[in-house]
Design a protein around this motif. Structure first.
Motif, mmCIF file in Angstrom:
data_model
loop_
_atom_site.group_PDB
_atom_site.id
_atom_site.type_symbol
_atom_site.label_atom_id
_atom_site.label_comp_id
_atom_site.label_asym_id
_atom_site.label_seq_id
_atom_site.Cartn_x
_atom_site.Cartn_y
_atom_site.Cartn_z
ATOM 1 N N LEU A 1 0.810 -1.222 0.000
ATOM 2 C CA LEU A 1 0.000 0.000 0.000
ATOM 3 C C LEU A 1 0.841 1.268 0.000
ATOM 4 O O LEU A 1 0.288 2.366 -0.106
ATOM 5 C CB LEU A 1 -0.929 0.011 1.217
ATOM 6 N N GLY A 2 2.138 1.138 0.167
ATOM 7 C CA GLY A 2 3.017 2.308 0.137
ATOM 8 C C GLY A 2 3.010 3.137 1.397
ATOM 9 O O GLY A 2 3.369 4.317 1.370
ATOM 10 N N LEU A 3 2.616 2.554 2.545
ATOM 11 C CA LEU A 3 2.636 3.286 3.809
ATOM 12 C C LEU A 3 4.064 3.393 4.339
ATOM 13 O O LEU A 3 4.933 2.581 3.993
ATOM 14 C CB LEU A 3 1.771 2.573 4.849
ATOM 15 N N SER A 4 4.294 4.375 5.200
ATOM 16 C CA SER A 4 5.567 4.430 5.916
ATOM 17 C C SER A 4 5.621 3.227 6.855
ATOM 18 O O SER A 4 4.586 2.672 7.241
ATOM 19 C CB SER A 4 5.670 5.729 6.713
ATOM 20 N N TRP A 5 6.846 2.840 7.238
ATOM 21 C CA TRP A 5 6.962 1.654 8.079
ATOM 22 C C TRP A 5 6.344 1.886 9.457
ATOM 23 O O TRP A 5 5.851 0.948 10.089
ATOM 24 C CB TRP A 5 8.419 1.215 8.190
ATOM 25 N N GLY A 6 6.356 3.135 9.932
ATOM 26 C CA GLY A 6 5.686 3.425 11.197
ATOM 27 C C GLY A 6 4.199 3.163 11.118
ATOM 28 O O GLY A 6 3.613 2.514 11.997
ATOM 29 N N ASP A 7 3.575 3.656 10.045
ATOM 30 C CA ASP A 7 2.143 3.408 9.850
ATOM 31 C C ASP A 7 1.869 1.931 9.570
ATOM 32 O O ASP A 7 0.826 1.393 9.976
ATOM 33 C CB ASP A 7 1.612 4.268 8.701
ATOM 34 N N ALA A 8 2.797 1.292 8.883
ATOM 35 C CA ALA A 8 2.616 -0.132 8.560
ATOM 36 C C ALA A 8 2.588 -0.974 9.836
ATOM 37 O O ALA A 8 1.757 -1.881 9.980
ATOM 38 C CB ALA A 8 3.730 -0.603 7.629
ATOM 39 N N TRP A 9 3.484 -0.666 10.774
ATOM 40 C CA TRP A 9 3.485 -1.420 12.028
ATOM 41 C C TRP A 9 2.251 -1.099 12.866
ATOM 42 O O TRP A 9 1.736 -1.967 13.586
ATOM 43 C CB TRP A 9 4.753 -1.124 12.820
ATOM 44 N N GLN B 1 -10.390 1.676 2.063
ATOM 45 C CA GLN B 1 -9.115 0.989 1.892
ATOM 46 C C GLN B 1 -8.870 0.004 3.029
ATOM 47 O O GLN B 1 -8.317 -1.081 2.812
ATOM 48 C CB GLN B 1 -7.969 1.991 1.817
ATOM 49 N N ALA B 2 -9.283 0.362 4.245
ATOM 50 C CA ALA B 2 -9.127 -0.547 5.379
ATOM 51 C C ALA B 2 -9.928 -1.820 5.167
ATOM 52 O O ALA B 2 -9.453 -2.930 5.446
ATOM 53 C CB ALA B 2 -9.556 0.146 6.668
ATOM 54 N N LEU B 3 -11.152 -1.681 4.653
ATOM 55 C CA LEU B 3 -11.989 -2.845 4.403
ATOM 56 C C LEU B 3 -11.395 -3.723 3.311
ATOM 57 O O LEU B 3 -11.333 -4.955 3.442
ATOM 58 C CB LEU B 3 -13.401 -2.402 4.010
ATOM 59 N N ALA B 4 -10.909 -3.108 2.228
ATOM 60 C CA ALA B 4 -10.305 -3.865 1.139
ATOM 61 C C ALA B 4 -9.037 -4.574 1.620
ATOM 62 O O ALA B 4 -8.789 -5.743 1.267
ATOM 63 C CB ALA B 4 -9.984 -2.939 -0.032
ATOM 64 N N PHE B 5 -8.246 -3.889 2.429
ATOM 65 C CA PHE B 5 -7.010 -4.489 2.928
ATOM 66 C C PHE B 5 -7.315 -5.663 3.851
ATOM 67 O O PHE B 5 -6.667 -6.710 3.777
ATOM 68 C CB PHE B 5 -6.178 -3.439 3.665
ATOM 69 N N ALA B 6 -8.288 -5.512 4.743
ATOM 70 C CA ALA B 6 -8.661 -6.594 5.651
ATOM 71 C C ALA B 6 -9.129 -7.822 4.879
ATOM 72 O O ALA B 6 -8.797 -8.958 5.237
ATOM 73 C CB ALA B 6 -9.756 -6.123 6.607
ATOM 74 N N ALA B 7 -9.879 -7.588 3.803
ATOM 75 C CA ALA B 7 -10.359 -8.710 2.987
ATOM 76 C C ALA B 7 -9.194 -9.421 2.303
ATOM 77 O O ALA B 7 -9.156 -10.660 2.235
ATOM 78 C CB ALA B 7 -11.351 -8.205 1.949
ATOM 79 N N LEU B 8 -8.217 -8.657 1.819
ATOM 80 C CA LEU B 8 -7.066 -9.259 1.151
ATOM 81 C C LEU B 8 -6.202 -10.057 2.127
ATOM 82 O O LEU B 8 -5.708 -11.137 1.789
ATOM 83 C CB LEU B 8 -6.232 -8.176 0.462
ATOM 84 N N VAL B 9 -6.022 -9.529 3.328
ATOM 85 C CA VAL B 9 -5.247 -10.272 4.322
ATOM 86 C C VAL B 9 -5.963 -11.559 4.696
ATOM 87 O O VAL B 9 -5.343 -12.616 4.847
ATOM 88 C CB VAL B 9 -4.989 -9.406 5.571
ATOM 89 N N ARG B 10 -7.281 -11.485 4.829
ATOM 90 C CA ARG B 10 -8.073 -12.684 5.107
ATOM 91 C C ARG B 10 -7.858 -13.737 4.014
ATOM 92 O O ARG B 10 -7.666 -14.919 4.301
ATOM 93 C CB ARG B 10 -9.554 -12.311 5.202
ATOM 94 N N LEU B 11 -7.867 -13.310 2.764
ATOM 95 C CA LEU B 11 -7.678 -14.244 1.657
ATOM 96 C C LEU B 11 -6.265 -14.816 1.651
ATOM 97 O O LEU B 11 -6.064 -16.005 1.371
ATOM 98 C CB LEU B 11 -7.972 -13.542 0.326
#
Length: 312
Positions: free
Chosen positions: A224-232, A274-284
Motif C-alpha cells: 500500500l506504500g505506507l511508511s513503516w511506522g504506519d505499517a506497524w 481501503q481498510a476494508l479492502a485491505f482486511a479482505a485481502l489479508v483474510r484471503l
C-alpha cells in the motif's frame, strides 16, 4: 468390535473435516483470485519473498510449538507430520460452521496411547498462549504508535506474561473446584508442568504471532506504500482485531467480526474503504496459508510413509 467401530468413526471425522474444509477454503480463494494477484503484483519479487518467508516461519513455529506442548502435557511426542496434520485440521476446521470441528478432528487424530484429557489441556494451553501473545503484542504496538513511549522494549517479556497468565488461570480454576465437576480440575493438572518448561512453546508461539504481524506490516508497507511506522501500526491494529474475532467463537474464523473491528480501528490510518479492502485481502492471503498448510502436512506424511516403507 466397538473399538474398531470407534477407530473407523474417528478416521471418518478427520477425513470429513479435512476435505470439506479444504474445498471451502479453495473455493474462497478461487472466487477472489484476481484481488490476490493484484496485491502480489504491487508487492514485487522482494515483497513476495518476504511474505513467503514470514509465513513459512509462522508455520514452523506453530508446528514445533504444538509438538512440544503435547510432549509436556502427555509425555508422548508427536511426529513432525502428525503435528503438521493437527495444525492443518485446526486451521481448516474454522471454515466449517460450528467452530469446534478443527478441535474435534485433531483430538480424533491423536494416537490412542495418549490420554484424551491431557490433549484437551494441551489444546487449552495452546489456545491461551496464542490469544494472549497476540493481544499483548498488538497492544504494545498500538501503545508505541499512540504514545511514542518505547513500550516495544517489553516484547521479549511477552511469552513470560502469557505463561504467568496461564498460571493465574490455572490457580483460579483450582479454586473453583467446588463449583465444577471434580474431573475438570483433575484433567487440568497444570501444576505438573513447571512454568519454566512452558516458556519454550510460548516463545515459539510469540515467534509465530510476530511473523504473522510482520507479514501484515509488509503487505501494508510494500503493498500500500505506507511508511513503516504506519505499517506497524496497521499490523498492531490487525492483531487486536484478530483477537476480538477469535473471542467471538460463534462466528467461524471470526469472519466479518475481525474485518469490522479492523476497519473501525484503522480508518484514521487507511480510510474506511481501503481498510476494508485491505482486511479482505489479508483474510484471503491467510486462507491461502491455511490451504498451503494442508498440502505441507500431506507432503510430510507421504515422506514419512515412504521412509517407513524403505526401512522395512
Amino acid at each position: 468390535m466397538t473399538s474398531d467401530r470407534l477407530r473407523r468413526t474417528r478416521k471418518l471425522l478427520v477425513a470429513g473435516v479435512f476435505w470439506l474444509a479444504l474445498i471451502a477454503c479453495a473455493a474462497l480463494l478461487q472466487r477472489h483470485f484476481s484481488e490476490i494477484s493484484g496485491l502480489f503484483a504491487r508487492l514485487g519479487v522482494q515483497g513476495v519473498c518476504l511474505v513467503t518467508a514470514l509465513l513459512a516461519l509462522s508455520w514452523w513455529a506453530l508446528v514445533t510449538a504444538w509438538s512440544r506442548i503435547v510432549l509436556l502435557y502427555s509425555g508422548e511426542p508427536l511426529s513432525l507430520s502428525r503435528s503438521a496434520r493437527h495444525l492443518s485440521l485446526l486451521l481448516l476446521g474454522k471454515y466449517l460452521p460450528g467452530g469446534i470441528w478443527g478441535f474435534a478432528a485433531r483430538l480424533a487424530d491423536t494416537p490412542e496411547r495418549q490420554r484424551m484429557s491431557a490433549l484437551v489441556v494441551a489444546g487449552a494451553f495452546e489456545q491461551w498462549i496464542g490469544l494472549s501473545t497476540l493481544a499483548v503484542m498488538g497492544s504494545l504496538g498500538w501503545l508505541h504508535a499512540s504514545t511514542g513511549y518505547p513500550v516495544l522494549l517489553l516484547l521479549p517479556a511477552v511469552p513470560y506474561m502469557a505463561v504467568a497468565g496461564w498460571r493465574l488461570l490455572a490457580a483460579a480454576t483450582l479454586r473453583m473446584r467446588r463449583l465444577v465437576p471434580r474431573r475438570i480440575p483433575a484433567a487440568s493438572g497444570n501444576a505438573s508442568v513447571h512454568s519454566s518448561r512452558l516458556i519454550g512453546p510460548a516463545i515459539l508461539t510469540a515467534i509465530h504471532q510476530g511473523a504473522q504481524l510482520g507479514m501484515v506490516a509488509a503487505l501494508s508497507g510494500m503493498g500500500l506504500g505506507l511508511s513503516w511506522g504506519d505499517a506497524w501500526l496497521v499490523s498492531s491494529l490487525y492483531g487486536l482485531a484478530t483477537t476480538v474475532g477469535i473471542l467471538v467463537v460463534v462466528v467461524p474464523g471470526g469472519i466479518v467480526v475481525r474485518e469490522g473491528v479492523f476497519v473501525a480501528l484503522a480508518a484514521d490510518v487507511l480510510g474506511g474503504d481501503q481498510a476494508l479492502a485491505f482486511a479482505a485481502l489479508v483474510r484471503l492471503l491467510l486462507a491461502g496459508f491455511d490451504l498451503w498448510s494442508a498440502f505441507a502436512a500431506g507432503a510430510l506424511r507421504w515422506a514419512e510413509e515412504r521412509t517407513s516403507l524403505s526401512e522395512r
